[in-house]
Structures are given as C-alpha cells and as structure tokens.
Design an enzyme around this catalytic site. Sequence first.
Site, PDB file in Angstrom:
ATOM      1  N   ILE A  12       0.842  -1.204   0.000  1.00 47.98           N
ATOM      2  CA  ILE A  12       0.000   0.000   0.000  1.00 47.98           C
ATOM      3  C   ILE A  12       0.875   1.252   0.000  1.00 47.98           C
ATOM      4  N   THR A  35      12.008  -5.253   4.833  1.00 43.74           N
ATOM      5  CA  THR A  35      11.846  -6.645   5.252  1.00 43.74           C
ATOM      6  C   THR A  35      11.516  -7.448   3.989  1.00 43.74           C
ATOM      7  N   PHE A  80       2.458   3.569   7.590  1.00 42.48           N
ATOM      8  CA  PHE A  80       2.021   2.283   7.027  1.00 42.48           C
ATOM      9  C   PHE A  80       2.819   1.103   7.594  1.00 42.48           C
ATOM     10  N   ALA A  82       4.386  -1.993   8.990  1.00 47.60           N
ATOM     11  CA  ALA A  82       3.871  -3.018   9.905  1.00 47.60           C
ATOM     12  C   ALA A  82       4.251  -4.382   9.360  1.00 47.60           C
ATOM     13  N   SER A  84       2.309  -7.474   8.319  1.00 45.81           N
ATOM     14  CA  SER A  84       0.909  -7.359   7.886  1.00 45.81           C
ATOM     15  C   SER A  84       0.210  -8.683   7.558  1.00 45.81           C
ATOM     16  N   THR A 133      -6.413  -1.379  10.430  1.00 42.37           N
ATOM     17  CA  THR A 133      -7.164  -2.421   9.731  1.00 42.37           C
ATOM     18  C   THR A 133      -8.531  -2.668  10.363  1.00 42.37           C
ATOM     19  N   ASP A 134      -9.444  -3.216   9.565  1.00 37.65           N
ATOM     20  CA  ASP A 134     -10.758  -3.598  10.111  1.00 37.65           C
ATOM     21  C   ASP A 134     -10.670  -4.837  11.009  1.00 37.65           C
ATOM     22  N   GLU A 135      -9.528  -5.560  10.938  1.00 36.50           N
ATOM     23  CA  GLU A 135      -9.425  -6.811  11.699  1.00 36.50           C
ATOM     24  C   GLU A 135      -9.441  -6.574  13.205  1.00 36.50           C
ATOM     25  N   TYR A 159      -1.698 -10.847  14.691  1.00 33.19           N
ATOM     26  CA  TYR A 159      -1.606  -9.642  13.854  1.00 33.19           C
ATOM     27  C   TYR A 159      -2.621  -8.591  14.294  1.00 33.19           C
ATOM     28  N   SER A 162      -1.939  -7.030  17.603  1.00 35.67           N
ATOM     29  CA  SER A 162      -0.829  -6.056  17.601  1.00 35.67           C
ATOM     30  C   SER A 162      -1.272  -4.745  16.954  1.00 35.67           C
ATOM     31  N   LYS A 163      -2.122  -4.810  15.932  1.00 36.75           N
ATOM     32  CA  LYS A 163      -2.628  -3.572  15.315  1.00 36.75           C
ATOM     33  C   LYS A 163      -3.575  -2.860  16.292  1.00 36.75           C
ATOM     34  N   ARG A 223     -14.741 -11.229   3.029  1.00 35.75           N
ATOM     35  CA  ARG A 223     -13.940 -10.018   3.218  1.00 35.75           C
ATOM     36  C   ARG A 223     -14.580  -8.914   2.380  1.00 35.75           C
ATOM     37  N   HIS A 293      -9.594 -18.481  12.252  1.00 38.91           N
ATOM     38  CA  HIS A 293      -9.963 -17.743  11.035  1.00 38.91           C
ATOM     39  C   HIS A 293     -11.241 -16.913  11.224  1.00 38.91           C
TER      40      HIS A 293
HETATM   41  P1  NAD Z   1       3.224  -4.845   3.493  1.00 39.16           P
HETATM   42  O1  NAD Z   1       3.538  -6.013   4.366  1.00 39.16           O
HETATM   43  O2  NAD Z   1       3.090  -5.038   2.037  1.00 39.16           O
HETATM   44  O3  NAD Z   1       4.347  -3.703   3.698  1.00 39.16           O
HETATM   45  C1  NAD Z   1       4.841  -3.359   4.956  1.00 39.16           C
HETATM   46  C2  NAD Z   1       6.064  -2.474   4.749  1.00 39.16           C
HETATM   47  O4  NAD Z   1       6.558  -2.077   6.041  1.00 39.16           O
HETATM   48  C3  NAD Z   1       7.223  -3.177   4.042  1.00 39.16           C
HETATM   49  O5  NAD Z   1       7.776  -2.330   3.059  1.00 39.16           O
HETATM   50  C4  NAD Z   1       8.222  -3.446   5.153  1.00 39.16           C
HETATM   51  O6  NAD Z   1       9.569  -3.477   4.693  1.00 39.16           O
HETATM   52  C5  NAD Z   1       7.960  -2.269   6.075  1.00 39.16           C
HETATM   53  N1  NAD Z   1       8.350  -2.545   7.468  1.00 39.16           N
HETATM   54  C6  NAD Z   1       8.045  -3.646   8.197  1.00 39.16           C
HETATM   55  N2  NAD Z   1       8.583  -3.549   9.425  1.00 39.16           N
HETATM   56  C7  NAD Z   1       9.222  -2.344   9.476  1.00 39.16           C
HETATM   57  C8  NAD Z   1       9.950  -1.657  10.479  1.00 39.16           C
HETATM   58  N3  NAD Z   1      10.163  -2.196  11.693  1.00 39.16           N
HETATM   59  N4  NAD Z   1      10.447  -0.433  10.184  1.00 39.16           N
HETATM   60  C9  NAD Z   1      10.273   0.122   8.955  1.00 39.16           C
HETATM   61  N5  NAD Z   1       9.606  -0.497   7.973  1.00 39.16           N
HETATM   62  C10 NAD Z   1       9.071  -1.707   8.226  1.00 39.16           C
HETATM   63  O7  NAD Z   1       1.925  -4.186   4.124  1.00 39.16           O
HETATM   64  P2  NAD Z   1       0.689  -3.479   3.380  1.00 39.16           P
HETATM   65  O8  NAD Z   1      -0.250  -4.511   2.925  1.00 39.16           O
HETATM   66  O9  NAD Z   1       1.235  -2.482   2.434  1.00 39.16           O
HETATM   67  O10 NAD Z   1       0.019  -2.739   4.632  1.00 39.16           O
HETATM   68  C11 NAD Z   1       0.424  -1.422   4.993  1.00 39.16           C
HETATM   69  C12 NAD Z   1      -0.329  -1.010   6.251  1.00 39.16           C
HETATM   70  O11 NAD Z   1      -1.727  -1.041   5.989  1.00 39.16           O
HETATM   71  C13 NAD Z   1      -0.101  -1.918   7.439  1.00 39.16           C
HETATM   72  O12 NAD Z   1      -0.042  -1.125   8.597  1.00 39.16           O
HETATM   73  C14 NAD Z   1      -1.340  -2.815   7.479  1.00 39.16           C
HETATM   74  O13 NAD Z   1      -1.631  -3.230   8.787  1.00 39.16           O
HETATM   75  C15 NAD Z   1      -2.381  -1.864   6.950  1.00 39.16           C
HETATM   76  N6  NAD Z   1      -3.517  -2.484   6.238  1.00 39.16           N
HETATM   77  C16 NAD Z   1      -3.303  -3.358   5.216  1.00 39.16           C
HETATM   78  C17 NAD Z   1      -4.387  -3.892   4.518  1.00 39.16           C
HETATM   79  C18 NAD Z   1      -4.208  -4.854   3.369  1.00 39.16           C
HETATM   80  O14 NAD Z   1      -5.199  -5.404   2.895  1.00 39.16           O
HETATM   81  N7  NAD Z   1      -3.000  -5.073   2.865  1.00 39.16           N
HETATM   82  C19 NAD Z   1      -5.695  -3.531   4.893  1.00 39.16           C
HETATM   83  C20 NAD Z   1      -5.879  -2.648   5.962  1.00 39.16           C
HETATM   84  C21 NAD Z   1      -4.781  -2.110   6.615  1.00 39.16           C
HETATM   85  O1  DAU Z   2      -8.923  -6.914   6.554  1.00 38.02           O
HETATM   86  C1  DAU Z   2      -7.739  -6.199   6.355  1.00 38.02           C
HETATM   87  C2  DAU Z   2      -6.572  -7.156   6.374  1.00 38.02           C
HETATM   88  O2  DAU Z   2      -6.622  -7.879   5.152  1.00 38.02           O
HETATM   89  C3  DAU Z   2      -5.219  -6.477   6.544  1.00 38.02           C
HETATM   90  O3  DAU Z   2      -5.173  -5.835   7.791  1.00 38.02           O
HETATM   91  C4  DAU Z   2      -4.093  -7.507   6.439  1.00 38.02           C
HETATM   92  O4  DAU Z   2      -2.835  -6.832   6.492  1.00 38.02           O
HETATM   93  C5  DAU Z   2      -4.222  -8.222   5.115  1.00 38.02           C
HETATM   94  O5  DAU Z   2      -3.247  -9.247   5.037  1.00 38.02           O
HETATM   95  C6  DAU Z   2      -5.620  -8.839   4.972  1.00 38.02           C
HETATM   96  O6  DAU Z   2      -5.801  -9.934   5.915  1.00 38.02           O
HETATM   97  P1  DAU Z   2      -6.543 -11.287   5.481  1.00 38.02           P
HETATM   98  O7  DAU Z   2      -6.100 -12.360   6.393  1.00 38.02           O
HETATM   99  O8  DAU Z   2      -8.001 -11.071   5.313  1.00 38.02           O
HETATM  100  O9  DAU Z   2      -5.893 -11.451   3.998  1.00 38.02           O
HETATM  101  P2  DAU Z   2      -5.376 -12.735   3.207  1.00 38.02           P
HETATM  102  O10 DAU Z   2      -5.136 -12.293   1.807  1.00 38.02           O
HETATM  103  O11 DAU Z   2      -4.261 -13.416   3.924  1.00 38.02           O
HETATM  104  O12 DAU Z   2      -6.632 -13.684   3.234  1.00 38.02           O
HETATM  105  C7  DAU Z   2      -7.877 -13.285   2.674  1.00 38.02           C
HETATM  106  C8  DAU Z   2      -8.869 -14.414   2.902  1.00 38.02           C
HETATM  107  O13 DAU Z   2      -8.453 -15.533   2.082  1.00 38.02           O
HETATM  108  C9  DAU Z   2      -8.893 -14.926   4.322  1.00 38.02           C
HETATM  109  O14 DAU Z   2     -10.228 -15.316   4.627  1.00 38.02           O
HETATM  110  C10 DAU Z   2      -7.993 -16.160   4.305  1.00 38.02           C
HETATM  111  C11 DAU Z   2      -8.187 -16.683   2.892  1.00 38.02           C
HETATM  112  N1  DAU Z   2      -7.003 -17.360   2.285  1.00 38.02           N
HETATM  113  C12 DAU Z   2      -5.803 -16.721   2.317  1.00 38.02           C
HETATM  114  C13 DAU Z   2      -4.701 -17.322   1.756  1.00 38.02           C
HETATM  115  C14 DAU Z   2      -3.342 -16.624   1.805  1.00 38.02           C
HETATM  116  C15 DAU Z   2      -7.169 -18.593   1.678  1.00 38.02           C
HETATM  117  O15 DAU Z   2      -8.278 -19.151   1.623  1.00 38.02           O
HETATM  118  N2  DAU Z   2      -6.063 -19.175   1.111  1.00 38.02           N
HETATM  119  C16 DAU Z   2      -4.831 -18.600   1.153  1.00 38.02           C
HETATM  120  O16 DAU Z   2      -3.858 -19.230   0.642  1.00 38.02           O
END
Ligand code: NAD
Ligand code: DAU
Length: 353
Positions: A12, A35, A80, A82, A84, A133-135, A159, A162-163, A223, A293
């Site tokens: 993101i 990372t 951002f 984290a 994740s 996050t909504d989680e 996860y 911690s958020k 989701r 889950h």
């Molecule tokens: P991501 O895992 O793709 O990226 C995380 C980034 O943070 C990476 O570039 C990593 O190198 C960096 N990072 C990790 N630990 C660090 C540290 N100690 N210091 C500095 N940098 C560090 O994550 P994302 O999917 O881009 O999510 C970004 C943010 O949005 C997170 O806070 C996550 O909780 C939140 N979020 C994600 C989603 C989603 O669906 N991906 C949804 C809602 C909220």
């Molecule tokens: O809701 C917001 C969150 O969405 C963010 O805060 C998290 O950072 C992000 O990773 C995401 O969490 P989810 O656990 O929902 O995402 P994921 O893509 O891992 O999984 C989406 C759904 O799909 C979940 O119900 C688990 C399922 N899944 C996931 C994987 C990786 C499968 O069925 N098979 C898989 O291999």
Amino acid sequence: MTILVTGGAGFIGSNFILDWLSSRDERVINLDKLTYAGNIDNLRDVAQNGLHVLAQGDIGDRKLTDWLLALHRPRAVIHFAAESHVDRSIHGPGDFIQTNIVGTYNLLESVRAYWSELAGGEKNAFRFIHVSTDEVYGSLGDEDPAFTESKTYEPNSPYSASKAASDHLVRAWHHTYGLPVLTTNCSNNYGPYQFPEKLIPLVITNALSGKALPIYGDGMNVRDWLYVGDHCSAIREVLANGRIGETYNIGGWNEMPNIEIVRTICRILDRLRPDPDGPYERLISFVTDRPGHDRRYAIDARKVERELGWRPAETFATGIEKTVSWYLDNPEWVERVRTGDYREWVDRNYSQR
Ligand code: NAD
Ligand code: DAU
C-alpha cells in the site's frame, strides 16, 4: 513541503507514494526497513525522481527517527509500516509485537518530541496518520451490521491484536499529549505490487504457474475488498480534511466470500490467458483452515463519505480486471519476488495443510 511515509516500499505504501508523486511536487521521505515485504522494485517509476528519498531503517530506531524528523522537517507522517500477514503472525508473532506495537510506540515518542518543538503555524498544521485495519473489530456473523467506528475492539489473531494495541497507543498519544493523530481502519486491499502471500496475488500467480489454488476451510469466509488506489485516495482525503483525533473506516462496499473471489480470478484468466490444459478452476484445492480464522468482515464507510465526501471509484469488477492485467503485464516483478525466501514461506505455510 515534505511528508514522511513509513513502510513506503510495501504494497500500500508504494502505491501511495506512486500516486502522490504522480499528482504533486511535494517531497516524500520513505522510512522502510526493507523486510521480505519491502521491495524497492515497486518504486522503480520514481527511482529518478529527486522528490522520493528512501531511508532504509527501522521505525523502532529512535536515533534514526529523531534524526530523520529533524533533518527533513515533515508537515505530516503517514504510518504504514507493519508486519501485515495474518498467517505469518500465527507462525511467529514476535516481529508483530516488535514492529507493530514497540515500533509504533517509538515513532509516536519521536514524533511527539519533534511536533512539540514546532512553531505555531507548523504545529497546528502537523498531522500523524495511522493506517490500521478492520481486523481489530473481530469477526461478524452473517446477519451482523457492518463495522462502524464505535464497534468494540475484539482482535482475534496475533496480527490484529498487535494492530489493535497500536491503535490504542495512537489514541492515547492524542488524548494525553494532544498529538494531532487520525486513524484509518481499512478492509482488504488488492491491486498492483501486492506480495503473493496474500489471497488475490497468490491465486493469480499460482494459476499462471499451474499450481494449486489453496482455499482455507469451506471458502465461505467473507472479506470486504477495496482497490488499493481507492485506499490511497481516502488517506489523502483524511490527511487533507479529516478531523484530528477521529477514526475513519474505509471499505469498498464489496463483501464477497473467498471462493467467489477465486472463481472470478479464474474466469478472467480463462479469457485473458487461456490454459490449454483447461479452465483454471480445476486448480482449486480446499485445504485445512487457518487457526482462529475470522468468518466475516464488513466495513460501514458512511462516516468518511458523510464528512469527507470519499467513496471508492472502483467496483470489484473493474478493480480485479486491472489487477489481473497488472500481474500478466509484469512477469519479471513476479519472478523477482518469488525468491528462495518466498518458496520457504510457501513450504512452511502450505506443505502440512
Ligand atoms: P506490506 O507487508 O506489504 O508492507 C509493509 C512495509 O513495512 C514493508 O515495506 C516493510 O519493509 C515495512 N516494514 C516492516 N517492518 C518495518 C519496520 N520495523 N520499520 C520500517 N519499515 C518496516 O503491508 P501493506 O499490505 O502495504 O500494509 C500497509 C499497512 O496497511 C499496514 O499497517 C497494514 O496493517 C495496513 N492495512 C493493510 C491492509 C491490506 O489489505 N494489505 C488492509 C488494511 C490495513
Ligand atoms: O482486513 C484487512 C486485512 O486484510 C489487513 O489488515 C491484512 O494486512 C491483510 O493481510 C488482509 O488480511 P486477510 O487475512 O483477510 O488477507 P489474506 O489475503 O491473507 O486472506 C484473505 C482471505 O483468504 C482470508 O479469509 C484467508 C483466505 N485465504 C488466504 C490465503 C493466503 C485462503 O483461503 N487461502 C490462502 O492461501
């Protein structure tokens, strides 16, 4: 003018920086530890742009965060960074506690020290945006109303716990010290540059290499999917016009069960990249469920619409088409992220299921 973004080499964060620099001339300092989830390849389109400055380092490093703030004097921090991925938090929660909780605490203290020394106008204009996050709200039953901002916190995974802890710290730093924070709680994002450990990019990339498409449990977990560009526009809106101390839920109005997501991707691939061996759905494989889950997430995004006029621009149909096309058009990016580390993770998470 300058903003400081943490985690800007992740999924993101990199989309946010690319969007930001495509429409404005404001410098971005990107503090990222790089990372396994951080990838400078995501930022190759701004590699020659002097307005993007990458600082490789940890948000938990107080000397570094103090120094970056003093040197670059940002008008805002967008946080951002984290750990994740829920599945990784189940296998090893330690890094989640360290980065998401201790790292956020360090960043808040560093920003508080910087902000408290700013002069009147700069101090009033300063903002700290915490991306969450909504989680944190826990799991919904089929008939429950979608999450509003006043929903109780009931995090269920390491996860999300911690958020949730980081959200509470951010809230307290506002309430106690007056730090001008805003928190966003967003649903599942998808789009370009997402690391293929998450469902949508995993399914696209596995399908293209003829591998199984693993679906946890019965595939009926729901989701609320949001295109990443829409999340980025919501954050820009919250930064510009959000009310200090408030939280905003951000979602796509797109609730779908996982099995439906996977079938949709298969149908798009059948059309755009037909496989001579037959429809991609043949690769679907139901596997042992994720422990703890969460069954359903749904976001009520009416507050951000009412107060800031934000609504997502993409439907799931348009967003997923763009996303699948991006992965088809960027095979080198996919190849480079599927390194030894990635293969080791796939083995750890899927071989015993
Ligand atoms: P991501 O895992 O793709 O990226 C995380 C980034 O943070 C990476 O570039 C990593 O190198 C960096 N990072 C990790 N630990 C660090 C540290 N100690 N210091 C500095 N940098 C560090 O994550 P994302 O999917 O881009 O999510 C970004 C943010 O949005 C997170 O806070 C996550 O909780 C939140 N979020 C994600 C989603 C989603 O669906 N991906 C949804 C809602 C909220
Ligand atoms: O809701 C917001 C969150 O969405 C963010 O805060 C998290 O950072 C992000 O990773 C995401 O969490 P989810 O656990 O929902 O995402 P994921 O893509 O891992 O999984 C989406 C759904 O799909 C979940 O119900 C688990 C399922 N899944 C996931 C994987 C990786 C499968 O069925 N098979 C898989 O291999």
